[in-house]
Design a protein around this motif. Structure first.
Motif, PDB file in Angstrom:
ATOM      1  N   ARG A 135       0.812  -1.215   0.000  1.00 18.90           N
ATOM      2  CA  ARG A 135       0.000   0.000   0.000  1.00 18.90           C
ATOM      3  C   ARG A 135       0.841   1.259   0.000  1.00 18.90           C
ATOM      4  O   ARG A 135       0.391   2.313  -0.460  1.00 18.90           O
ATOM      5  N   TRP A 136       2.065   1.150   0.491  1.00 16.43           N
ATOM      6  CA  TRP A 136       2.897   2.343   0.663  1.00 16.43           C
ATOM      7  C   TRP A 136       3.337   2.931  -0.665  1.00 16.43           C
ATOM      8  O   TRP A 136       3.583   4.143  -0.748  1.00 16.43           O
ATOM      9  N   ILE A 137       3.433   2.129  -1.699  1.00 10.76           N
ATOM     10  CA  ILE A 137       3.828   2.677  -2.991  1.00 10.76           C
ATOM     11  C   ILE A 137       2.710   3.543  -3.569  1.00 10.76           C
ATOM     12  O   ILE A 137       2.950   4.546  -4.236  1.00 10.76           O
ATOM     13  N   VAL A 138       1.461   3.174  -3.283  1.00 10.63           N
ATOM     14  CA  VAL A 138       0.323   3.985  -3.718  1.00 10.63           C
ATOM     15  C   VAL A 138       0.294   5.293  -2.934  1.00 10.63           C
ATOM     16  O   VAL A 138       0.113   6.382  -3.502  1.00 10.63           O
ATOM     17  N   ILE A 139       0.463   5.208  -1.616  1.00 10.86           N
ATOM     18  CA  ILE A 139       0.471   6.408  -0.782  1.00 10.86           C
ATOM     19  C   ILE A 139       1.623   7.335  -1.177  1.00 10.86           C
ATOM     20  O   ILE A 139       1.458   8.563  -1.240  1.00 10.86           O
ATOM     21  N   LEU A 140       2.779   6.754  -1.478  1.00 11.65           N
ATOM     22  CA  LEU A 140       3.934   7.558  -1.881  1.00 11.65           C
ATOM     23  C   LEU A 140       3.653   8.294  -3.189  1.00 11.65           C
ATOM     24  O   LEU A 140       3.952   9.494  -3.318  1.00 11.65           O
ATOM     25  N   ALA A 141       3.076   7.606  -4.158  1.00 11.14           N
ATOM     26  CA  ALA A 141       2.773   8.242  -5.440  1.00 11.14           C
ATOM     27  C   ALA A 141       1.773   9.377  -5.265  1.00 11.14           C
ATOM     28  O   ALA A 141       1.935  10.464  -5.848  1.00 11.14           O
ATOM     29  N   HIS A 142       0.747   9.159  -4.461  1.00 13.21           N
ATOM     30  CA  HIS A 142      -0.231  10.218  -4.205  1.00 13.21           C
ATOM     31  C   HIS A 142       0.431  11.405  -3.503  1.00 13.21           C
ATOM     32  O   HIS A 142       0.120  12.563  -3.805  1.00 13.21           O
ATOM     33  N   THR A 143       1.325  11.118  -2.570  1.00 10.77           N
ATOM     34  CA  THR A 143       2.025  12.190  -1.859  1.00 10.77           C
ATOM     35  C   THR A 143       2.859  13.029  -2.812  1.00 10.77           C
ATOM     36  O   THR A 143       2.847  14.267  -2.763  1.00 10.77           O
ATOM     37  N   VAL A 144       3.580  12.359  -3.705  1.00 15.19           N
ATOM     38  CA  VAL A 144       4.410  13.073  -4.681  1.00 15.19           C
ATOM     39  C   VAL A 144       3.547  13.964  -5.572  1.00 15.19           C
ATOM     40  O   VAL A 144       3.908  15.105  -5.874  1.00 15.19           O
ATOM     41  N   LEU A 145       2.374  13.466  -5.968  1.00 17.37           N
ATOM     42  CA  LEU A 145       1.521  14.199  -6.891  1.00 17.37           C
ATOM     43  C   LEU A 145       0.853  15.417  -6.255  1.00 17.37           C
ATOM     44  O   LEU A 145       0.611  16.417  -6.933  1.00 17.37           O
ATOM     45  N   LEU A 207      -6.252   8.565 -10.521  1.00 17.72           N
ATOM     46  CA  LEU A 207      -6.432   7.249 -11.151  1.00 17.72           C
ATOM     47  C   LEU A 207      -5.222   6.794 -11.955  1.00 17.72           C
ATOM     48  O   LEU A 207      -4.809   5.640 -11.836  1.00 17.72           O
ATOM     49  N   SER A 208      -4.643   7.678 -12.764  1.00 20.65           N
ATOM     50  CA  SER A 208      -3.642   7.247 -13.747  1.00 20.65           C
ATOM     51  C   SER A 208      -2.443   6.558 -13.098  1.00 20.65           C
ATOM     52  O   SER A 208      -2.086   5.431 -13.458  1.00 20.65           O
ATOM     53  N   ALA A 209      -1.805   7.224 -12.138  1.00 24.01           N
ATOM     54  CA  ALA A 209      -0.654   6.618 -11.465  1.00 24.01           C
ATOM     55  C   ALA A 209      -1.078   5.428 -10.612  1.00 24.01           C
ATOM     56  O   ALA A 209      -0.356   4.430 -10.507  1.00 24.01           O
ATOM     57  N   THR A 210      -2.264   5.516 -10.013  1.00 23.53           N
ATOM     58  CA  THR A 210      -2.749   4.436  -9.149  1.00 23.53           C
ATOM     59  C   THR A 210      -2.926   3.142  -9.923  1.00 23.53           C
ATOM     60  O   THR A 210      -2.636   2.050  -9.407  1.00 23.53           O
ATOM     61  N   MET A 211      -3.391   3.236 -11.177  1.00 20.47           N
ATOM     62  CA  MET A 211      -3.614   2.038 -11.981  1.00 20.47           C
ATOM     63  C   MET A 211      -2.331   1.251 -12.209  1.00 20.47           C
ATOM     64  O   MET A 211      -2.361   0.033 -12.387  1.00 20.47           O
ATOM     65  N   MET A 212      -1.204   1.930 -12.187  1.00 21.97           N
ATOM     66  CA  MET A 212       0.074   1.259 -12.416  1.00 21.97           C
ATOM     67  C   MET A 212       0.648   0.640 -11.146  1.00 21.97           C
ATOM     68  O   MET A 212       1.559  -0.193 -11.232  1.00 21.97           O
ATOM     69  N   LEU A 213       0.135   1.028  -9.985  1.00 21.51           N
ATOM     70  CA  LEU A 213       0.828   0.714  -8.741  1.00 21.51           C
ATOM     71  C   LEU A 213       0.035  -0.124  -7.749  1.00 21.51           C
ATOM     72  O   LEU A 213       0.637  -0.822  -6.922  1.00 21.51           O
ATOM     73  N   TYR A 214      -1.289  -0.061  -7.782  1.00 22.02           N
ATOM     74  CA  TYR A 214      -2.058  -0.619  -6.667  1.00 22.02           C
ATOM     75  C   TYR A 214      -1.951  -2.142  -6.619  1.00 22.02           C
ATOM     76  O   TYR A 214      -2.028  -2.822  -7.638  1.00 22.02           O
ATOM     77  N   PRO A 215      -1.759  -2.707  -5.423  1.00 22.47           N
ATOM     78  CA  PRO A 215      -1.801  -4.156  -5.252  1.00 22.47           C
ATOM     79  C   PRO A 215      -3.243  -4.626  -5.107  1.00 22.47           C
ATOM     80  O   PRO A 215      -4.142  -3.815  -4.828  1.00 22.47           O
TER      81      PRO A 215
END
Length: 265
Positions: A135-145, A207-215
């Motif tokens: 889950r942390w990779i999704v949270i990290l991507a959202h944080t960066v964005l 959505l866009s970045a999340t689609m690539m990352l979510y487990p």
């Protein structure tokens, strides 16, 4: 409104509604109508049922809503902390240092979010920073964005601060840390609340970045909307979208009330 004649005000409101309704309100109203519809054979959905909300508020959709809330809240707190700290630090770096700081934080939103998702995926798929599949990779991507928006909001607020308050506190012997926590941050509180609301709303809809990352065990609600419409469940997807919009609006209203109270302190 900066229109003083009665005719001018009527003309302004007319243009506003002619642009607002077709471009913004009507599409959202169609989504709401579709969430209660049983068929869509004409220009607009027809029929009436509340059954789509059973699927939208239970099971996987409810879990996805919880996932989105946790992701958005965590990303907003992290983005606000990093963005506010960077804005405060950038204000003391001079013009060139501030420009460099601004460019660094704006970069993630200057490129498509799918590029940010790919960059995070590549950077955190191998040790020692192995976050892929969590889950942390999704949270990290959202944080960066969303950090860029927090940084820009706080930076703009710092420029509007009257230095007289800080100078008065310093002249009375207050330490820099005391001035920061008891003078500067309270003055920035309305802007911090506004930035938090913006970060939360952007994270909830990402959505866009999340689609690539979510487990598989960490599926945010926008992915659920996409999955429902992709498999042909348009009405269920509309109901899930309404739940997403409603939840986001409720949180934003709560943040707005906090911001209003902070403005009158």
């Amino acid at each position: 409104m900066l229109v003083h004649s009665r005719g001018g005000r009527w003309a302004t409101w007319t243009v506003f509604f002619l642009l607002f309704l077709p471009l913004f309100a009507l599409p959202l109203l169609v989504v709401v109508a579709a969430s209660f519809a049983t068929n869509w054979s004409g220009a607009l959905p027809s029929g009436f049922t509340t059954g789509h909300y059973d699927a939208a508020t239970t099971g996987d959709s409810l879990q996805a809503l919880t996932t989105s809330l946790v992701t958005a809240l965590t990303a907003s707190v992290l983005a606000l902390t990093v963005g506010a700290w960077a804005a405060l630090a950038g204000a003391s770096l001079g013009r060139r240092g501030k420009r460099a700081m601004d460019a660094l934080f704006v970069l993630p939103v200057a490129v498509p979010s799918v590029v940010v998702g790919l960059a995070v995926l590549v950077a955190f798929s191998k040790p020692p920073f192995l976050l892929n599949g969590t889950r942390w990779i999704v949270i990290l991507a959202h944080t960066v964005l969303v950090t860029a928006f927090a940084h820009q909001s706080v930076s703009a607020a710092i420029l509007r601060l009257d230095p007289m308050y800080e100078q008065a506190a310093a002249s009375l012997g207050a330490r820099p840390s005391y001035v920061l926590w008891r003078v500067r941050l309270p003055l920035l509180l309305p802007s911090l609340n506004a930035a938090a609301g913006l970060c939360f709303a952007l994270s909830m809809g990402e959505l866009s970045a999340t689609m690539m990352l979510y487990p598989p065990d960490w599926t945010p609600l926008p992915v659920q909307v996409f999955a429902a419409t992709d498999r042909g469940s348009l009405f269920t997807g509309a109901a899930v979208a309404v739940v997403l919009m409603g939840t986001t609006l409720l949180v934003l209203l709560a943040v707005s009330r906090i911001r209003t109270r902070a403005s009158f302190r």
